[in-house]
Scaffold this motif. Structure first.
Motif: not given
Length: 585
Positions: A25-54
């Motif tokens: 298991x991984x803490x949510x804060x770390x997963x948020x950072x990981x997801x944000x970085x994945x959005x960036x390198x994969x050139x996907x538009x950020x969806x902060x609402x879905x990120x915070x909601x999940x």
């Protein structure tokens, strides 16, 4: 699906790197950072609402990989478009996260591979690893990857040493993790004595071939190709790189300035051209819209490029986007078939073993039945034998009694005969003793005579020994005289030899004189023959003059005077004729 599977492998490493406690298991804060970085390198538009909601803070505790997968699939992987991002940047992000925790190179800086090469080996490992977690690479793929690297360096891989290395790993036969693989490469057992720069070039070449799908590219310093322009028709040197769908060319091997590309599809073809315009080893690539003419440095380079382009066209015709993915799938199918054959063979072996055991059990039962039958037959034979023995014993008893009676009668008769024979033997023995006494007396007399003869022989022997000693002295004297005679003979022999040599010399001189006499005789014979020729000539002349004289003398005077004159003339020549006849004789 292939892109999603490849991305998940790298993300899995990043997720496990964030799992510090190894609890899954991984803490949510770390997963948020990981997801944000994945959005960036994969050139996907950020969806902060879905990120915070999940990842709301009111959720319970850290998130497992299974809990993170729905968000990852829905908001990230489903939105990824192939070609819209640089996969190398994505891999570098995941490598950076996992290498900090797991990759431990030599602290003294003696690692075989650099940090960048380790990253490329990690990417190659992910590409060749099995599609199950935790990720491992089977021994066949490990050997394949190491052989590719060694081939790029023109080095032969030691397969025996690789087998030993895999056998030393706890789970080496099932597969290696990427960290075990990197430790094995850094140990230097397979790349011993090779410079780090050569290793880096080999890893880069394999990385471009496998990960970037580079089927063929020019190699320095003489690997550039000459390309003919379409408008000016001039020849320009370009650095080419071939991928399954495109043949690109650049100004130099740094690939900073791209000059163009040739799109490849199933309708393209490549042909070899004859040498012309001062260019050799020419070939062309024909597309639906244009024909591209190129020239290689030698025949081997041309053959390699034409085969590589034909391979790319074949992949396009078969609808395959990557050569090595196809090869990896074929190797995996071959391993599955091999495992199936192995399992079938083991199942067949097990079935044969069971049949063998069943056969042995039935044979044992059959042996038991045969043994029981043999025991019954033995009992019957023993009973029959006992009856026969009883009957034979009764018969033997009667025969013994009968023989005893016969023997008693015969023994009485034999005893009478023996007594008579004994008396006869006693008489013969007395006669023999008397004859023996006479022979003993004769032998005693012979012994006395023999002793007398022995004394005479001893006396004669002593006399012979004295004579022999005297003869031995004479013999020694004769031997000394003989040796003196031999010495004298040798001296005479030497004198005779010297005389013989002198005579030989005289003989040789006489032969030489004889040769001279023969030569003189031949010369004299030649002189005699010459004199004879002269004499014959003179005789001929005389005859001629006689005839002339006869002719001259015939008309002078009558009768007697003419005859007298004629006789006087011939009388004058008579001595000459006599001399000529004597010389002829």
């Amino acid at each position: 699906m292939d892109l999603r599977a490849d991305l998940l492998k790298s993300i899995w490493y990043a997720f496990t790197a964030l799992d510090v406690e190894k609890s899954g298991k991984v803490s949510k804060s770390q997963l948020k950072v990981l997801s944000h970085n994945l959005y960036t390198v994969l050139c996907i538009p950020h969806d902060p609402v879905a990120l915070e909601e999940h990842f709301r803070d009111d959720d319970d505790g850290p998130v497992s990989s299974q809990g993170y997968m729905p968000y990852l699939n829905k908001y990230i992987l489903d939105k990824v478009e192939e070609g819209a991002f640089v996969k190398e940047n994505f891999d570098e992000l995941c490598w950076t996260l996992t290498a900090k925790k797991n990759y431990k190179p030599d602290q003294n800086g003696n690692s075989i591979v650099s940090h960048q090469d380790a990253f490329k080996l990690w990417c190659l490992f992910n590409f060749l690893s099995e599609d199950k977690y935790p990720l491992v690479m089977v021994p066949d793929e490990v050997e394949y990857l190491l052989k590719k690297i060694c081939t790029a360096m023109n080095v032969e891989l030691n397969s025996c040493e690789l087998d030993d290395c895999l056998s030393q790993e706890p789970q080496g036969q099932e597969g290696l993790t990427v960290w075990q693989f990197l430790d094995m490469v850094n140990s230097g057992r397979f790349l011993r004595g090779i410079e780090q720069e050569a290793i880096s070039m080999a890893v880069e070449e394999v990385y471009q071939e496998v990960i970037e799908d580079v089927l063929k590219q020019a190699r320095s310093p003489h690997g550039y190709l000459w390309k003919r322009g379409q408008l000016r028709r001039n020849w320009s040197e370009r650095w080419f790189m071939l991928k399954p769908s495109v043949l690109s060319y650049y100004m130099s091997e740094e690939r900073k300035e791209k000059k163009g590309s040739i799109a490849l599809d199933k309708h393209c073809c490549v042909e070899v051209l004859p040498d012309r315009d001062g260019k050799r080893c020419m070939f062309c690539v024909k597309t639906s819209s244009r024909t591209y003419e190129m020239s290689a440095s030698d025949t081997r380079q041309r053959q390699e490029w034409t085969l590589a382009i034909q391979t790319a066209i074949r992949l396009q015709a078969e609808g395959k986007r990557s050569l090595h993915k196809d090869l990896k799938q074929k190797r995996r199918e071959q391993r599955d078939q091999r495992d199936q054959r192995k399992a079938a063979k083991e199942e067949e072996t097990q079935r044969l073993k069971q049949l063998q055991e069943e056969k042995e059990r039935k044979l044992q039962e059959l042996e038991l039945l045969k043994e029981a039958q043999r025991q019954a037959e033995i009992l019957l034979q023993e009973e029959e034998q006992q009856r026969k023995q009883q009957h034979e014993e009764m018969q033997r008893t009667l025969e013994i009694q009968l023989r005893e009676a016969e023997q008693a009668r015969a023994s009485m008769q034999a005893e009478m005969v023996l007594k008579e024979a004994e008396a006869e033997r006693q008489r013969k023995r007395i006669l023999e003793l008397e004859a023996m006494q006479e022979r003993l007396q004769e032998a005693l007399q012979q012994e006395v005579k023999a002793r007398q003869d022995e004394e005479a022989v001893r006396y004669a022997q002593a006399r012979l020994l004295a004579e022999e000693e005297e003869k031995l002295k004479q013999l020694m004297k004769l031997k000394e005289e003989q040796e003196e005679y031999i010495i004298k003979t040798q001296r005479e022999k030497q004198v005779l030899k010297q005389e013989m040599e002198n005579k030989n010399k005289c003989l040789e001189e006489a032969q030489k004189q004889l040769e001279e006499v023969r030569v003189n005789r031949q010369r004299v014979d030649q002189d005699v023959m010459a004199a004879q020729r002269k004499l014959r000539q003179a005789s001929t002349n005389v005859k001629h003059w006689n005839v002339q004289m006869n002719r001259l003398m015939h008309p002078i005077g009558p009768g007697d005077k003419r005859s007298n004159v004629s006789g006087g003339v011939f009388a004058g020549y008579q001595p000459l004729l006599s001399q000529r006849d004597s010389s002829r004789k």
